[in-house]
Design a protein around this motif. Structure first.
Motif, short mmCIF file in Angstrom:
data_model
loop_
_atom_site.label_atom_id
_atom_site.label_comp_id
_atom_site.label_asym_id
_atom_site.label_seq_id
_atom_site.Cartn_x
_atom_site.Cartn_y
_atom_site.Cartn_z
N UNK A 1 31.89 -29.24 12.60
CA UNK A 1 31.91 -29.73 13.96
C UNK A 1 30.58 -30.43 14.24
N UNK A 2 30.65 -31.61 14.86
CA UNK A 2 29.41 -32.36 15.11
C UNK A 2 28.61 -31.71 16.23
N UNK A 3 27.32 -31.99 16.22
CA UNK A 3 26.45 -31.45 17.26
C UNK A 3 26.84 -31.97 18.64
N UNK A 4 27.35 -33.19 18.72
CA UNK A 4 27.79 -33.72 20.01
C UNK A 4 28.94 -32.90 20.57
N UNK A 5 29.87 -32.48 19.72
CA UNK A 5 30.99 -31.65 20.19
C UNK A 5 30.53 -30.25 20.58
N UNK A 6 29.60 -29.68 19.84
CA UNK A 6 29.06 -28.35 20.18
C UNK A 6 28.33 -28.42 21.51
N UNK A 7 27.51 -29.45 21.69
CA UNK A 7 26.78 -29.63 22.95
C UNK A 7 27.75 -29.80 24.10
#
Length: 78
Positions: A1-7
């Motif tokens: 999962x990308x950091x943008x999605x986690x954020x």
């Protein structure tokens, strides 16, 4: 999962909690507060995700220190 999605997911969790709390305090209704807390923040989270993507593309175009005409002369939004 990308950091943008986690954020985005962590932002959504905070936003849902705040939205529900404010709506419940203002209305006193669990059902109404739940509806408000689910609809508005979820739409806002989608907008936030695309906002982050747009800013990431802008910041990747920052010019070198020798050429500081950015952002007025060099920013492209498309």
């Amino acid at each position: 999962m990308s950091l943008d999605l986690i954020k985005t997911a962590t932002y959504l969790t905070i936003h849902l909690t705040v939205g529900f709390t404010v709506a419940y305090v203002m209305t006193g209704s669990l059902a109404l507060a739940g509806g408000i807390a689910l609809i508005e923040p979820m739409i806002n989270a989608v907008a936030f995700f695309f906002h982050e993507k747009a800013w990431n593309s802008v910041t990747m175009r920052v010019p070198p220190a020798s050429d500081r005409r950015w952002p007025r002369d060099q920013a492209r939004f498309a």
